[in-house]
Every structure is written in structure tokens, then in C-alpha cells.
Design a protein around this motif. Structure first.
Motif, PDB file in Angstrom:
ATOM      1  N   LEU A 128       0.779  -1.106  -0.029  1.00 34.71           N
ATOM      2  CA  LEU A 128       0.028   0.139   0.076  1.00 34.71           C
ATOM      3  C   LEU A 128       1.061   1.184   0.009  1.00 34.71           C
ATOM      4  CD1 LEU A 128      -2.845   1.223   0.076  1.00 34.71           C
ATOM      5  CD2 LEU A 128      -2.844   0.762   2.288  1.00 34.71           C
ATOM      6  N   THR A 129       1.623   1.429  -1.024  1.00 34.73           N
ATOM      7  CA  THR A 129       2.414   2.504  -1.290  1.00 34.73           C
ATOM      8  C   THR A 129       1.791   3.947  -1.563  1.00 34.73           C
ATOM      9  OG1 THR A 129       2.869   1.910  -3.403  1.00 34.73           O
ATOM     10  CG2 THR A 129       4.382   1.112  -1.645  1.00 34.73           C
ATOM     11  N   ASP A 130       0.548   3.775  -2.179  1.00 35.13           N
ATOM     12  CA  ASP A 130      -0.125   5.038  -2.481  1.00 35.13           C
ATOM     13  C   ASP A 130      -1.521   4.682  -2.338  1.00 35.13           C
ATOM     14  OD1 ASP A 130      -0.934   3.766  -4.842  1.00 35.13           O
ATOM     15  OD2 ASP A 130       1.244   4.156  -5.641  1.00 35.13           O
ATOM     16  N   GLN A 163       1.306   4.452   8.760  1.00 33.13           N
ATOM     17  CA  GLN A 163       0.932   5.663   8.208  1.00 33.13           C
ATOM     18  C   GLN A 163      -0.640   5.845   7.824  1.00 33.13           C
ATOM     19  OE1 GLN A 163       2.756   2.831   7.035  1.00 33.13           O
ATOM     20  NE2 GLN A 163       4.346   3.418   5.458  1.00 33.13           N
ATOM     21  N   ALA A 164      -1.048   7.106   7.676  1.00 36.64           N
ATOM     22  CA  ALA A 164      -2.493   7.585   7.810  1.00 36.64           C
ATOM     23  C   ALA A 164      -3.138   6.518   6.822  1.00 36.64           C
ATOM     24  CB  ALA A 164      -2.403   8.945   7.532  1.00 36.64           C
ATOM     25  N   HIS A 165      -2.621   6.557   5.580  1.00 33.24           N
ATOM     26  CA  HIS A 165      -3.439   5.868   4.588  1.00 33.24           C
ATOM     27  C   HIS A 165      -3.468   4.271   4.646  1.00 33.24           C
ATOM     28  CE1 HIS A 165       0.749   5.300   2.919  1.00 33.24           C
ATOM     29  NE2 HIS A 165       0.337   4.536   2.096  1.00 33.24           N
ATOM     30  N   LYS A 169      -7.157   2.559   5.503  1.00 32.77           N
ATOM     31  CA  LYS A 169      -7.416   1.267   4.839  1.00 32.77           C
ATOM     32  C   LYS A 169      -7.796  -0.029   5.449  1.00 32.77           C
ATOM     33  CE  LYS A 169      -8.312  -0.679   0.802  1.00 32.77           C
ATOM     34  NZ  LYS A 169      -9.586  -0.199  -0.064  1.00 32.77           N
ATOM     35  N   ALA A 170      -6.808  -0.408   6.331  1.00 34.56           N
ATOM     36  CA  ALA A 170      -6.716  -1.708   7.036  1.00 34.56           C
ATOM     37  C   ALA A 170      -7.891  -1.427   8.121  1.00 34.56           C
ATOM     38  CB  ALA A 170      -5.539  -1.832   7.844  1.00 34.56           C
ATOM     39  N   VAL A 171      -8.177  -0.317   8.842  1.00 30.20           N
ATOM     40  CA  VAL A 171      -9.151  -0.323   9.606  1.00 30.20           C
ATOM     41  C   VAL A 171     -10.486  -0.245   9.050  1.00 30.20           C
ATOM     42  CG1 VAL A 171     -10.343   1.038  11.704  1.00 30.20           C
ATOM     43  CG2 VAL A 171      -7.825   0.904  11.411  1.00 30.20           C
ATOM     44  N   GLY A 172     -10.562   0.583   8.207  1.00 26.99           N
ATOM     45  CA  GLY A 172     -11.870   0.732   7.379  1.00 26.99           C
ATOM     46  C   GLY A 172     -12.520  -0.594   6.860  1.00 26.99           C
ATOM     47  N   HIS A 173     -11.396  -1.339   6.044  1.00 25.23           N
ATOM     48  CA  HIS A 173     -11.755  -2.756   5.515  1.00 25.23           C
ATOM     49  C   HIS A 173     -12.442  -3.593   6.661  1.00 25.23           C
ATOM     50  CE1 HIS A 173     -11.436  -6.115   2.547  1.00 25.23           C
ATOM     51  NE2 HIS A 173     -10.906  -6.669   3.782  1.00 25.23           N
TER      52      HIS A 173
END
Length: 699
Positions: A128-130, A163-165, A169-173
Motif C-alpha cells: 500500500l505505497t499510495d 501511516q495514515a493511509h 485502509k486496514a481499519v476501514g476494511h
């Protein structure tokens, strides 16, 4: 040998990792920490007999070390054929039950619910680089596969820099899937070097996503943060709040790394919070003294501020803390303020609690085994008792608290929690009453259940020492009465005063009690403050003391419009704070020094009267503008700076020809004080009026 990718996108490339492991060879690459650094959290969330899948294993020794301590049902996968071949050769004979498979984690070949734990050490971060659409689609496939191969009750344990992104992503998923989300801080900071070329200093976190069985129609989402290795998890209300809490810890780690590397970052302050509740427990200020010559024992010290004394200039203002640090003789001094509402057992327990955390703030060059001294005043943590806490619609949350001063007297204070280090009002308690109250308080503590808050009933009015003015600016304002003509006769004169800003009522009460023929009109916009003054500070109204609940601006305007019937006060005092913290002037609000309004003040001031204003302004340009505006309306203007504070007391009069030399001012103040020291007056012997006017300057 440069192993860094040309862009972060290459972290998700098979070709990049094949080349990486070919160039690196068999030397283990420990992304985000070694087994010893991670074993605490790994053992907490993985049981020895559970079946574990390690995704993106690389050539890390983590699986091998887990195997050697009893975790033997481990399957490792990676997209790099080179590294899988290396790891098979290395472990075939030593660890026969552990397998290594070349496999794409986005298309895993395992049946559903094959594992109880999926372990990911830096792999999600590498993918998850971007936040481009193609990248997010790859991550969705990866996380969906993780969810598929996990059993209900199983855990996805992901070691990450959070990192914020990535966190989003992980928490949201997983929260949308109905899983329980916990973020566990693994280390305070991790300084990583890749072949001497890349360096970062951030805390390492573990995401623990626990798979729950889907419940149709349920919208329950659970978010937790565990900020310490052995601490209790703290429940948070939303994914956004979890992200904020993680960011706070990342910022703290970055700050610590900067403080370790260099000194002189300027004014640095931070809160350390209770690990269970998330409430602030300590406020730390880091103060460097570059002029102190370094020696073996003067690198670093911690100064514990006794409870209730954090508002003093030496501890509560940046200039005061710099003076404290310089006089203490240390290159770096960290002052520690204790928060109201928190329980502290004593100096030893505070030292034990803070030792590990404050060492993260030590300066560069301090010897590793250097013992850091803890300093204080008097060797104890002071006494602070919250008597009452409430919320005013006008002023917000406030507390009434009793604190012990350095002379063993107890003082009652009004504090607005929006500005915790500023005492809004203060009164001294009579010694015998305060002593009895402390004994009763100790007795009540023994009877009261442990979970009962300590909110005691109001002390009787006679507990307040009405003869004593605590605030230096109040003392200076009273001294301004010496500017009145024939001031030595004031106790026999029908003196009229208007006081805008009641607070605890100590200023108008002092005038009322010491000038027996005075009449005081006090104006207060916040009705809650009248209740506070009456119940907690011994204030009361009488035929000579009237409180008007009104906006001071409106009240003065109405009086000024009274024509011939308008009053003419001998003294007008403004002691009113601004509710807007963004202004460079916290007292009074700007409208109170507007030219048109000052003309209205002039219209209700007696010709020989004095207008006294408490000015608190840190903006030099704004302050000069205020002084110029005052002088345009009141040609005679004296200024008295309060030592050790930002306060300046302004004495304004209408007739410049009445200008007095300093010696004349002192003689008038002495004459007034002699009349006030009459038998039975209860005059405070430590209060010398003339001293309040000794440093007065004419603008």
C-alpha cells in the motif's frame, strides 16, 4: 550496494524483490524490528498450538525464532522464488515442520478458514505505497484473501508503521466486515537503516484484526488502542478517533527523535496521558539552556512541579521556565505539571511512572548509564483538592480547588479549564479552618467508597481571609485609589466605584470592607460567577454592594446615555478577561478599549476620578495601540507592570496637570495606608500600598 527502489511503487513488484534478495544474499533483513523487539506482542496474540500463516515472509528470521520457542505450525509464503529457495535450504533440516511456499498472497491456494493467525510484518506497508485506484484494488484483494483463509475468531496480526493511509485502509476494511479492530503500540520508535541510505524514526504498531462471525443487521464496530506493551486496551468511539490517537503517538516519537539528535528546538510541550482513560496526566515542558557549559553530571534533569503551583510565573510561563532551567544548571530541564482530576501516590511513584518515558526526551550525548535527577520544591508533590466542578454556559467548564502554598497557607482558586494555567480568582483560607478541613477530608476519604468522586460541600464564608488580596494586579489596582484627591480621607468619604468583572469577588469585597462609606456597583456577564463568588469565596451583596448581571459594554453604554442623571463614579475598574483565545490580548476584550466606548467610560467618570484597567497583552504592537487609544481619551496615563506576569495596570485620569512625581505618589499611598491600618480593620501587614506604586511610569 543500493537496495532502495527508484519509487515506492516498486515495493509491490515481483522483479524488485527478486533482485533485492539476490543482491542481499542470505543476510536476514528485519523490517520493523527483530524477534526480541516484537516477541511481547506476538506471544500476547498468538498461541503456540495455533496454525500461523506468514505472508511476505522474505528472509526474516522471525518465523525461525517463533518455531524455536514452540510455535511450530507455521506456513510462510512470498512472491520471490529466490528468497523461498534460500529459506527452504536454510531450514529444511533444522525446522522440518515449517514450510516455505512461493505464492501470491492476492491469490492464495489455501482452502477457506485454514489458519487461526495471519502474520504480516511490513508487507501491507510495502504493497500500500499510495492511494491510486490500482494499488487500492490490489490491497482489497490481499485483505479479502486474508479474511478468507482465517477462521472465525482468528487474527490478522499486521506489523506496520501505521501511516495514515495504511491505517485508514486496514481499519476501514475490517471494521466494515464486522471485525474487532485493535491497534497495539509495539515500540516507542524504530530507527531503521537500509544499507546506510534510508533512515526513519517512527513507532511500530501491530494491527490485531479479530474475525467475528457476521451478525445480520448488526452495526457494532469495536475500535481499541493499546498504547503500552502491558497496558489495558482503551476503547475509542470511531475509526477517526483511533487514527487521531495513533497520530499523537507518532508525533511524540518524532519529537523524541528530534530532541535526542539536537538541542535548542525552542519551546516544546506535550501531554502524557493515562494509558487506561486517555486523559492527560502530566504536562511536560522541555527547556534547553545552551549557555550552560556541559559537564559529566549536568546533561539532564526532571523537575516535578507541586500541585497547584503550575500557575506561578516560574513554572507556568516560558520565560520563567527558562530562568528555572538556567538557575538549576542543567543543559536540558523537563518540567512536569500534575493534572487535576488525577490521583498521585507520592514523589516516588511519580518518578517510577515517568522514568522510562522522560528518558526518551534526553539530549544527545548523555551517557547511557547516566542517572537522571528528579528535582522539586520542598520534596513533596503538594496538596490540591477539587472542591467543585461545573460548567458555565458563558465560560465553559471550571473548577474550584484548594491548594497549599509554599508558606503552608491554603488558597482557594477558580480555574477555567479552557485556560488551565491561569488563576481567574484566588482567596486565602484562614489557617485554622483550612487545617480542620484537611483533617475532615482525610477522615471522609476513609469512609468514602473508592469510586466516589471527591466533591465536598462549600466551606463556610468565614473560611475566607477577606483581609488578604492574593493577586498582585488586584493589589496594584487598590493602590491606584491613592491617585484620588485627599486620598487619606477616603475611609470617611462616600466613595463610589464601578467594577466590571466579578470573578470570585475579592476586588469589590476588599473595597467594600476597607472603605466603610463606599458604594460598589459590580457588573458580571456570567450569572454562574455570582453563584461561585457567593458560595465559594465569601462574597455577599449589601446595600453598599450591588451586583448587576449584564454585559459590561451594554451597562456602561446605558449609564452614559443617562444625560444629566447619569452617575459619575470616583473609580472605575475593568478586570474582565476575553473569551477568545486567538487574540493577542487576553484582558480586556478589544471592545472595552475601543475609542467610542472609552468616551462613554469618560462620561461616567468623575472629573477628579481614576479609571483603572487590568491589561494583559502579549502583542507589542497591539499593546502600543491600546495605550495610544487610552491616552487620546485620558491625557494622564500611568502604567504599573506586575513583576513576573504579563499584567500591566493602567491608571487613567482626565487632567494632565495633576501629574505626580514618583515621590509624591509614594507619599500619597503611605498616607492612605496609614488611615487603612486603623485598629480592628484587619489590614494585611504584608500589603504595602506604596510598594505597588514605586515602579509606576507615566506614558
Amino acid at each position: 550496494m543500493n537496495l532502495l527502489p527508484k519509487s515506492t511503487r516498486e515495493f509491490g513488484s515481483v522483479d524488485y524483490w527478486e533482485k533485492f534478495f539476490q543482491l542481499r544474499g542470505k543476510k536476514a533483513f528485519e523490517w520493523y524490528g527483530t524477534y526480541l523487539e516484537l516477541c511481547g506482542v506476538l506471544h500476547k496474540y498468538i498461541k503456540p498450538r495455533e496454525k500461523v500463516l506468514v505472508i511476505g515472509c522474505g528472509n526474516s528470521e522471525l518465523s525461525e525464532q517463533l518455531y524455536d520457542v514452540g510455535y511450530q505450525d507455521i506456513v510462510n509464503i512470498d512472491i520471490s522464488e529466490v528468497v523461498i529457495k534460500q529459506m527452504k535450504e536454510h531450514n529444511a533440516s533444522k525446522r522440518p515442520r515449517m514450510s516455505f511456499l512461493k505464492m501470491d498472497m492476492m491469490q492464495m491456494e489455501f482452502p477457506d478458514a485454514s489458519f487461526q493467525v495471519v502474520l504480516d510484518k511490513g508487507t501491507l506497508d510495502a504493497v500500500l505505497t499510495d492511494e491510486e485506484e490500482k494499488t487500492l484494488q490490489q490491497v482489497d484483494r490481499m485483505l479479502a484473501e486474508v479474511g478468507r483463509v482465517l477462521q472465525v475468531g482468528g487474527r490478522y496480526l499486521c506489523i506496520s508503521l501505521a501511516q495514515a493511509h495504511v491505517l485508514k485502509k486496514a481499519v476501514g476494511h475490517f471494521s466494515q466486515e464486522g471485525w474487532m479492530v485493535r491497534v497495539h503500540q509495539v515500540s516507542s520508535s524504530q530507527e531503521q537503516v537500509i544499507e546506510g541510505e534510508h533512515r526513519f524514526s517512527l513507532p511500530v504498531f501491530a494491527f490485531i484484526m479479530t474475525k467475528f462471525r457476521p451478525v445480520p443487521g448488526s452495526a457494532l464496530q469495536i475500535f481499541e488502542l493499546c498504547a503500552q506493551e502491558q497496558g489495558k486496551p482503551m476503547r475509542l468511539e470511531s475509526a477517526e478517533r483511533l487514527a487521531e490517537a495513533v497520530l499523537e503517538r507518532q508525533q511524540y516519537a518524532w519529537l523524541c527523535s528530534q530532541l535526542r539528535r539536537k538541542a535548542g528546538l525552542g519551546s516544546v510541550s506535550l501531554d502524557l496521558c493515562d494509558g487506561d482513560t486517555g486523559e492527560p496526566r502530566y504536562t511536560l515542558h522541555v527547556v534547553d539552556s545552551p549557555t550552560v557549559k556541559p559537564s559529566r553530571d549536568n546533561h539532564f534533569a526532571i523537575f516535578i512541579i507541586p500541585q497547584g503551583r503550575e500557575t506561578e510565573w516560574l513554572f507556568g510561563m516560558e520565560e520563567g521556565r527558562k530562568q528555572l532551567a538556567a538557575s538549576a544548571g542543567f543543559r536540558r530541564l523537563v518540567t512536569v505539571a500534575l493534572h487535576r482530576g488525577q490521583q498521585y501516590e507520592g514523589m516516588d511513584s511519580i518518578q517510577a511512572e515517568l522514568s522510562a518515558r522522560v528518558m526518551e526526551l534526553a539530549p544527545a550525548g548523555m551517557p547511557v548509564q547516566q542517572k537522571v535527577p528528579f528535582l522539586s520544591v520542598g520534596g513533596d508533590i503538594g496538596i490540591r483538592t477539587v472542591q467543585h466542578q461545573a460548567c458555565s454556559p458563558m465560560s465553559g467548564e471550571y473548577v474550584i480547588e484548594d491548594v497549599q502554598g509554599d508558606d503552608k497557607h491554603f488558597f482557594r482558586r477558580l480555574i477555567f479549564l479552557s485556560n488551565r494555567n491561569v488563576v481567574q480568582s484566588e482567596a486565602r483560607l484562614l489557617k485554622d479552618v483550612s487545617h480542620r478541613a484537611q483533617k475532615k477530608r482525610k477522615k471522609d476519604r476513609k469512609k468514602r467508597p473508592a469510586d466516589t468522586p471527591e466533591l465536598l460541600s462549600a466551606a463556610p464564608r468565614q473560611a475566607i481571609d477577606k483581609s488578604y488580596l492574593c493577586c498582585e494586579h488586584h493589589k496594584a489596582m487598590i493602590a491606584g485609589l491613592a491617585l484620588l484627591r485627599n486620598s487619606e480621607l477616603l475611609i470617611e468619604s462616600p466613595l463610589t466605584l464601578l467594577v466590571v468583572g466579578l470573578g470570585g469577588g475579592s476586588l469589590p469585597l476588599f473595597v467594600h470592607d476597607h472603605f466603610p462609606k463606599s458604594h460598589v456597583d459590580a457588573v458580571e456577564i456570567d450569572s454562574s460567577m455570582l453563584e461561585v463568588a457567593t458560595q465559594w469565596f465569601g462574597f455577599s451583596q449589601s446595600d453598599r454592594m450591588q451586583v448587576h448581571i449584564a454585559d459590561g459594554l451594554d451597562y456602561v453604554t446605558t449609564l452614559a446615555q443617562g444625560g444629566e442623571a447619569r452617575p459619575h463614579y470616583d473609580v472605575i475598574m475593568f478586570d474582565v478577561d476575553s473569551k477568545d483565545p486567538t487574540l493577542g490580548m487576553s484582558c480586556p476584550p478589544p471592545a472595552f478599549v475601543d475609542h467610542a466606548f472609552l468616551q462613554k467610560v469618560k462620561n461616567i467618570l468623575a472629573s477628579e476620578g481614576v479609571f483603572i484597567l487590568n491589561l494583559v497583552c502579549r502583542d507589542l504592537g497591539l499593546k502600543n495601540s491600546v495605550l495610544a487609544g487610552l491616552k487620546a481619551v485620558f491625557p494622564l496615563l500611568y502604567v504599573r507592570r506586575i513583576e513576573g506576569e504579563v499584567n500591566e495596570i493602567l491608571f487613567c485620569q482626565l487632567h494632565p496637570e495633576r501629574k505626580l512625581a514618583t515621590q509624591d505618589l509614594l507619599e500619597m499611598a503611605q498616607a492612605l495606608e496609614q488611615t487603612l491600618r486603623r485598629p480592628g480593620s484587619g489590614w494585611d501587614d504584608t500589603y504595602v500600598l506604596s510598594e505597588m506604586l514605586r515602579t509606576v511610569k507615566i506614558v
